[in-house]
Design a protein around this motif. Structure first.
Motif, PDB file in Angstrom:
ATOM      1  N   ARG A 111       0.823  -1.208   0.000  1.00 17.61           N
ATOM      2  CA  ARG A 111       0.000   0.000   0.000  1.00 17.61           C
ATOM      3  C   ARG A 111       0.863   1.267   0.000  1.00 17.61           C
ATOM      4  N   PRO A 138      -6.988  -1.849  -8.011  1.00 17.87           N
ATOM      5  CA  PRO A 138      -7.046  -1.664  -6.558  1.00 17.87           C
ATOM      6  C   PRO A 138      -7.777  -2.760  -5.815  1.00 17.87           C
ATOM      7  N   SER A 143      -4.446  -0.704  -3.141  1.00 14.55           N
ATOM      8  CA  SER A 143      -4.225   0.727  -3.306  1.00 14.55           C
ATOM      9  C   SER A 143      -4.582   1.128  -4.727  1.00 14.55           C
TER      10      SER A 143
END
Length: 296
Positions: A111, A138, A143
């Motif tokens: 992340r 994601p 992320s």
């Protein structure tokens, strides 16, 4: 990279019952996709369960696809991960004239910040002359690579030539399309957003379902690239249930179940992934019958 406009497919890695790689099945799938009219093949992406393969097995997959393809279509190779230095070393040592570009996923699990993502791809870009396609997903990485970061990379590095955008957000897709360099490709990474992405100005799709129904999916994207939205949407709605079903129990369980129904391979996956349930296989059988000769 006009050769990568249209329908790419993220190939599965078929396994035998003993979990070894089924090279015969992989060859059948490559030929099935080429005969169905797809534009290029993506090897060793997440759909190919690449994280479960060791180095020797990855080479075996690459060699099998290269041999089966026999120069007919462009090939894209997935090289990505969450250790920048390891990926840099892997790309530095990668030499193959058979692959037109590298697809590299944004770092997962760690992340990183947006600046960390930028520096990751900067490091990759600077060690190779190979064209690079960014991959933002994601839902898998944890992320989101924001449009500002994707656009910064697109403008700063000549060999970063496109993005496989799988955020699921058409707003995000449109923001990239609005501000991208002219020749930067925006490729849908979600089957369900493939058509609207192309109609908005995108370059195509890297599809999962497209390898199971290559003729219909490729035609849908070709129609969209020609601006024929009405005919393209007719195909989209015929395929839409399949777009949902193949991800119902995780990817690539659904598409491997389709290949089992088509007689191209079995549905075996490597742990921690497991085969689709019999219930889902029944649903997929109902979906695929209009597109193929399924008697079961």
């Amino acid at each position: 990279m006009k050769e990568l406009i249209g329908t790419g497919v993220a190939l599965v890695t078929p396994f035998n019952e003993d979990l070894s790689i089924d090279t015969n099945a992989l060859t059948r799938i490559v030929n099935f996709c080429i005969d169905g009219g797809v534009d290029y093949l993506v090897v060793l992406g997440t759909t190919g369960e690449s994280v479960t393969l060791n180095k020797a097995e990855k080479i075996q997959v690459m060699d099998t696809v290269v041999a089966a393809n026999a120069g007919r279509l462009p090939l894209v190779l997935g090289i990505g991960g969450n250790s920048t230095y390891r990926i840099v070393d892997e790309i530095k040592s990668f030499e193959s004239e058979h692959f037109a570009a590298i697809l590299s996923v944004s770092p997962y699990y760690n992340r990183p910040t947006q600046e960390g993502i930028y520096q990751h791809f900067k490091a990759i870009s600077e060690v190779t002359n190979k064209p690079i396609i960014l991959y933002n997903v994601p839902g898998r990485t944890g992320s989101n690579m924001l449009p500002a970061t994707s656009l910064r990379l697109a403008h700063d590095f000549d060999n970063i030539i496109g993005i496989k955008e799988a955020s699921g957000s058409m707003v995000q897709v449109q923001q990239i399309l609005q501000h991208k360099p002219e020749d930067f490709m925006v490729i849908s990474g979600d089957d369900i957003t493939a058509l609207p992405t192309v109609l908005a100005g995108g370059s195509g799709v890297i599809s999962v379902l497209g390898q199971g129904v290559p003729m219909e999916f490729s035609r849908m994207i070709k129609l969209a690239l020609q601006g024929n939205a009405a005919e393209a949407y007719k195909l989209h709605y015929e395929l839409q249930d399949g777009m949902d079903l193949i991800f119902k129990e995780g990817n690539p369980a659904g598409i491997k179940a389709i290949f089992e129904l088509l007689g191209l391979s079995n549905a075996v996956l490597r742990l921690p992934l497991i085969e689709a349930t019999e219930g889902l296989k029944a649903e997929l059988s109902t979906f695929i019958k209009p597109f193929a000769k399924i008697t079961a």
